[in-house]
Scaffold this motif. Structure first.
Motif, PDB file in Angstrom:
ATOM      1  N   THR A 152       0.800  -1.227   0.000  1.00 21.88           N
ATOM      2  CA  THR A 152       0.000   0.000   0.000  1.00 21.88           C
ATOM      3  C   THR A 152       0.831   1.275   0.000  1.00 21.88           C
ATOM      4  N   PHE A 153       0.385   2.258  -0.760  1.00 23.74           N
ATOM      5  CA  PHE A 153       0.932   3.619  -0.683  1.00 23.74           C
ATOM      6  C   PHE A 153       0.122   4.394   0.347  1.00 23.74           C
ATOM      7  N   PHE A 199      -3.621   1.118  -7.071  1.00 22.51           N
ATOM      8  CA  PHE A 199      -2.215   1.406  -6.835  1.00 22.51           C
ATOM      9  C   PHE A 199      -1.567   0.323  -5.978  1.00 22.51           C
ATOM     10  N   TYR A 201       2.253  -0.575  -4.014  1.00 28.06           N
ATOM     11  CA  TYR A 201       3.618  -0.192  -3.692  1.00 28.06           C
ATOM     12  C   TYR A 201       4.527  -1.357  -4.047  1.00 28.06           C
ATOM     13  N   GLU A 202       5.044  -1.375  -5.263  1.00 27.29           N
ATOM     14  CA  GLU A 202       5.954  -2.461  -5.622  1.00 27.29           C
ATOM     15  C   GLU A 202       6.865  -2.022  -6.757  1.00 27.29           C
ATOM     16  N   ALA A 203       7.997  -2.715  -6.866  1.00 21.38           N
ATOM     17  CA  ALA A 203       8.953  -2.376  -7.912  1.00 21.38           C
ATOM     18  C   ALA A 203       8.329  -2.693  -9.274  1.00 21.38           C
ATOM     19  N   GLU A 209       3.192  -2.916 -12.083  1.00 22.65           N
ATOM     20  CA  GLU A 209       3.100  -1.471 -12.201  1.00 22.65           C
ATOM     21  C   GLU A 209       2.674  -0.874 -10.872  1.00 22.65           C
ATOM     22  N   ILE A 210       3.041   0.414 -10.659  1.00 23.27           N
ATOM     23  CA  ILE A 210       2.625   1.074  -9.418  1.00 23.27           C
ATOM     24  C   ILE A 210       1.191   1.589  -9.530  1.00 23.27           C
ATOM     25  N   ASN A 211       0.723   1.845 -10.744  1.00 28.31           N
ATOM     26  CA  ASN A 211      -0.725   2.045 -10.890  1.00 28.31           C
ATOM     27  C   ASN A 211      -1.220   1.278 -12.113  1.00 28.31           C
ATOM     28  N   ARG A 329       4.388  -1.712 -18.760  1.00 28.27           N
ATOM     29  CA  ARG A 329       4.766  -0.304 -18.623  1.00 28.27           C
ATOM     30  C   ARG A 329       4.400   0.537 -19.844  1.00 28.27           C
TER      31      ARG A 329
END
Lengths: 342, 636
Positions: A152-153, A199, A201-203, A209-211, A329
């Protein structure tokens, strides 16, 4: 001048006229409003005796019609001649700019259309959520590793706000909070889908993807059951990927459903790269299950009377399978070389 | 989690091959990540660590799938003692440790364990250490209960389970020094910490080559506490993972008995007293099974005995309609949990697909969605392509873009990188970057995006961003954007809007609300506001039956006067005017000096008569005289 003589002279003149301009000169010579030779004759008719008028009148009028007709025919030839293209017609067409909808928009529209035909309504929700809607109300306990399923962000919030734990703000990790928000305001029966951005929280890499985007589904009523879920999802996937697609349902675990399951589809030839990277020809596209009674309790539904199913599907993943895209991406690159392909 | 295929096969001989095992597990229980003839890697769901993260538990599941009930081997009898001459235990912080068992044993030699045992450990990803430690790990693999062995001669006084003291330190067996702050649960003796409870043993009482007397620990710790500590000190072990997910306190007893048995068999040990402090209230839930409710929830038509047989095969105790889960199944609490067990064993492939029966209530779409679709369709018709950008920007971009809508930009507590530290307060920077990137491949770039922006905390706007770029001057893109915006609004049925000069561009307003900005080659609009304004239905206006009269008027006017001011004056000077458009303008230092030339096309029309030249001439005179009066224009 006699009408006859005039007719001869006109026939000669019109033959000699080779373009629109000289044709106009011919018209003025005979039919010009002031000095046209035929016009003069026609104007002089009123001064003639009745006998002469009866003779010359019809002749002159007939000639006028004849001249007008001839002029028009001749003019027609010139007009057509003018439109004739004097170019190499195999030259390329002029480039007209056309716009392209993003492939995710197109796919979302397709998914929405399919579910609309199945009588689902479409709603959306906020991307900044509270811990309560994203986790607690969905039976995802705090202080338990089950929550680690969603990286999580968290938002920086001013310290002055007296936040209890579940008021903390975050970027929604899935579209499921809209289950709660929708049920808080509506009574069953209903069936909805919720498309939206989520969203994690990951590389980032070719498959993370982050979103990204999900479409949540929720169908609730008196007798909505697991077999209904299977029908709706099979119908959806077959309409999206074609009747031949192979689909697999298998047990899984998500805290907000019970029983919980996942849906896989079998990758076809031409997707060897994806198959190799996942070491399996099956690819999961959806998490789902029967809504957990604790979720209904969070919105004060009567769990003895109400039941239903929920599912979440990743839009990028559907697009990657459908269009054989190998890097997630690309979707957020803003690169028109990618976007304009669709 | 890694399992030994050899051990599973030994426990459940019905398993035919790794391939078959993968197939049945995937279809009826758990996702399998990899498999060969030594190791099978199974994804254990977060709620199944108590039962399925063990070879016994997994065997139970696999056997049930293969339609046979499997029962755990019963270890030889072992009785608890109230006290022991060899050691003592106590729990100070009881809420964090519901059960603590100690088992005393004497071994003659610390040596490598037998090969078969080492092979199983290696298959499960564990490193063989010595016979005592290996037995601890082996029993954990079998039963699912983490165990730890201390050298009894290196312990002073009773074992005490308590919270750490501020400033206390513990050195773990792999020589990490962990500073405590009062929140960590420790296993201690009179001298201090012996182990970081549920996470890792300490160096001080470690089993070593001279060890002869051991104390085996099997305990049940509070899951949330272990989870928190393990993350805080950043040590994640097999044990900490298991405890974090929650284990049944009943595993303690099973593990102690199995350990006693294995120590005798593998280490030739002399097993002494077993002390057990058990404060756990682990009552397995008793659930009434209702077959009608089951069929109603699943859409299946199974009968009650069939359903119950599935549960019995999983080790559930059945008495009439009442069902009691095995002690290690702490995930079974409600009726729906039973439904899942039965459906999984029955198999989703056999579940029918049945169309739902629903009331014919029309489905709908939110206004916002309808408008988004409309906007997209109009814009692609105008040759614009749609991009998707990240919701994140860097600090520089955030501070710059926050000027568009105002407010303090929102940052993340845990950004993935500084490039993605802020939520975008506007699309401005991203769209300009898109233009720049795409210009490498395209002469002209025409793009738009619809998505959420976050100008300040608590404000989430659905935004429409538009941008143009290419080889022309920015001013020409500005005017084109303005035209696109006007065409878009017209298409949306939004007629009542104004564009006011603002900073170096325009601010677009409607109904006294700011709906967006056009600045340079970028424009941005608030779609939520457009929804409210554009929802009015279009209405047919009768076509005039009388012809219109068109006249052009050119004049020179001071450069400082805005075109819109002159146009407003013209529009308000004649009631017969139905349209005023600027058709030409120019300014250059030579011919017009400090003035500019404007040419307006005026369209006059009446609803009740054909206008005469004379009438129109009078109107034009009126217009010219107001222009001369106000701005001193020179008619050309």
């Amino acid at each position: 001048m006699k009408v006859d003589a005039l007719k001869k002279s006109f026939t000669k003149d019109i033959k000699g006229a080779q373009d629109v301009k000289s044709l106009e000169a011919v018209r003025i010579k005979y039919l010009g409003r002031k000095d046209g030779q035929l016009t003069k004759i026609l104007k002089s008719l009123k001064n003639l005796s009745v006998v002469q008028r009866r003779k010359i009148g019809p002749e002159a009028n007939a000639l006028r019609q004849e001249i007008e007709k001839a002029l028009n025919e001749r003019l027609g030839i010139f007009v057509v001649k003018q439109q004739h293209l004097d170019i190499d017609v195999t030259l390329p067409g002029k480039k007209i700019p056309i716009g392209h909808l993003h492939i995710l928009t197109q796919l979302e529209n397709e998914v929405r259309d399919i579910f609309s035909r199945l009588n689902f309504s479409v709603v959306e929700g906020p991307e900044v959520e509270t811990e309560y809607y994203n986790f607690d109300a969905l039976n995802i306990q705090s202080g338990h590793p089950a929550r680690d399923m969603w990286d999580t962000f968290w938002l920086n919030q001013p310290v002055v706000v007296p936040t209890t734990d579940n008021d903390k703000k975050l970027l929604r990790t899935h579209t499921s909070p809209m289950q709660i928000r929708f049920m808080e305001k509506h009574k069953p029966p209903f069936q909805i889908i919720v498309p939206g951005r989520v969203f994690r929280y990951e590389a980032t890499d070719a498959s993370h993807e982050i979103n990204f985007h999900q479409i949540e589904g929720l169908m609730v009523g008196n007798g909505v059951n697991l077999a209904n879920f299977k029908y709706v999802i099979e119908t959806f996937l077959r309409q999206l990927f074609g009747a031949d697609i192979e689909i697999r349902f298998r047990p899984s675990y998500f805290p907000f459903v019970e029983p919980g399951l996942e849906v896989d589809i079998k990758l076809s030839s031409g997707q060897e790269k994806l198959i190799a990277s996942r070491k399996s020809e099956w690819l999961e596209v959806m998490g789902a299950g029967m809504v957990h009674p604790n979720v209904f309790r969070a919105v004060s539904y009567d769990t003895n009377k109400i039941q239903g199913f929920a599912f979440g599907v990743g839009l990028e993943r559907l697009a990657m399978i459908k269009y054989k895209i190998d890097d997630i991406r690309l979707f957020h690159s803003g690169d028109l070389r990618f976007i304009n392909q669709f | 989690m890694k399992f030994s295929y050899v051990l599973l096969k030994k426990l459940a001989p019905r398993i035919e091959s790794p391939k078959q095992l993968v197939e049945v597990l995937t279809a009826h229980a758990f996702e399998v990540e990899a498999a060969d003839d030594k190791t099978i890697e199974i994804v254990i769901p977060a709620n199944r660590y108590s039962d399925a993260a063990s070879h016994f538990g997994m065997t139970k599941v696999v056997s049930a799938i293969l339609n046979k009930k499997w029962s755990e081997p019963r270890p030889p009898k072992l009785n608890k003692k109230p006290r022991s001459k060899d050691f003592a235990i106590k729990i100070t912080d009881k809420p964090l440790c519901s059960r603590y068992s100690g088992l005393y044993a004497e071994v003659s030699k610390i040596e490598p364990s037998p090969q078969w045992l080492q092979d199983i450990l290696v298959a499960c990803g564990l490193k063989p250490i010595n016979n005592v430690v290996d037995v601890m790990n082996y029993v954990m693999l079998e039963v699912g209960q983490p165990l730890h062995a201390f050298d009894a001669d290196l312990i002073s006084g009773p074992i005490n389970v308590r919270l750490s003291k501020r400033g206390e330190r513990i050195v773990t067996i792999d020589l990490q020094s962990v500073a405590c702050d009062g929140h960590q649960l420790l296993i201690t003796d009179d001298k201090g910490p012996l182990a970081l409870a549920g996470i890792k043993g300490g160096k001080r009482a470690e089993i070593n080559s001279n060890t002869r007397r051991i104390i085996v620990e099997a305990a049940n710790f509070n899951a949330a506490s272990i989870y928190k500590t393990s993350r805080a000190v950043n040590i994640i072990t097999d044990a900490s993972l298991r405890f974090s997910h929650g284990l049944s306190p009943a595993l303690v007893e099973k593990a102690i008995k199995r350990t006693a048995d294995m120590l005798k068999k593998v280490c030739n040990a002399k097993v002494g007293s077993w002390l057990d402090i058990d404060n756990a209230r682990h009552k397995a839930a008793i659930i009434k099974f209702d077959v009608d409710k089951f069929n109603n929830l699943t859409g299946l038509k199974l009968n009650q005995p069939t359903c119950l047989r599935y549960l019995k095969n999983l080790g559930f105790a059945v008495s009439g309609k009442l069902v009691k889960a095995p002690v290690e199944r702490i995930d079974i609490n409600i009726f729906e949990d039973l439904v899942e067990e039965i459906v999984n064993l029955y198999g989703y492939d056999k579940l029918p697909a049945i169309a739902p029966q629903i009331a014919l209530i029309p489905s709908g779409m939110e206004d916002q969605l309808v408008l988004k679709d409309k906007i997209r369709n109009i814009l692609i018709g105008l040759g614009m392509s749609e991009v998707y950008n990240y919701s994140f920007v860097n600090r520089q971009e955030a501070l710059n873009d926050s000027k568009v809508w105002g407010g303090k930009p929102v940052s993340l507590r845990n950004p993935i990188s500084s490039e993605f530290q802020y939520l975008r307060p506007s699309m401005y920077s991203q769209l300009l970057q898109n233009i720049k990137d795409n210009r490498r491949f395209y002469d002209e770039v025409r793009i738009f995006e619809i998505g959420k922006i976050f100008p300040e905390e608590g404000r989430e706007i659905l935004s429409l961003g538009l941008a143009l770029g290419g080889s022309s001057k920015i001013s020409s893109y500005f005017l084109e954007l303005k035209g696109i915006a006007e065409a878009l609004f017209q298409g949306l049925g939004l007629t009542d809007f104004e564009m006011e000069p603002y900073l170096d561009g325009l601010r677009v307003e409607s109904d006294h609300k700011v709906i967006g900005f056009i600045s340079g080659q970028v424009a941005e609009f608030d779609v939520d506001k457009l929804v409210a304004l554009a929802s009015a239905e279009k209405e047919y206006q009768p076509l005039s039956r009388y012809p219109s009269v068109i006249r052009d008027v050119s004049f020179l006017i001071d450069r400082v006067v805005r075109m819109s001011e002159a146009q407003n004056l013209i529009e308000n000077s004649s009631h017969l005017l139905v349209d005023v458009d600027l058709v030409d303008w120019y300014e250059d230092d030579k011919t017009t000096q400090d003035r500019k030339s404007l040419t307006f096309r005026l369209v006059f029309q009446s609803e009740d008569r054909t206008l005469t030249d004379e009438e129109v001439g009078k109107e034009i005179e009126k217009i010219i005289s107001s222009l001369q009066e106000k701005y001193g224009v020179e008619i050309r």
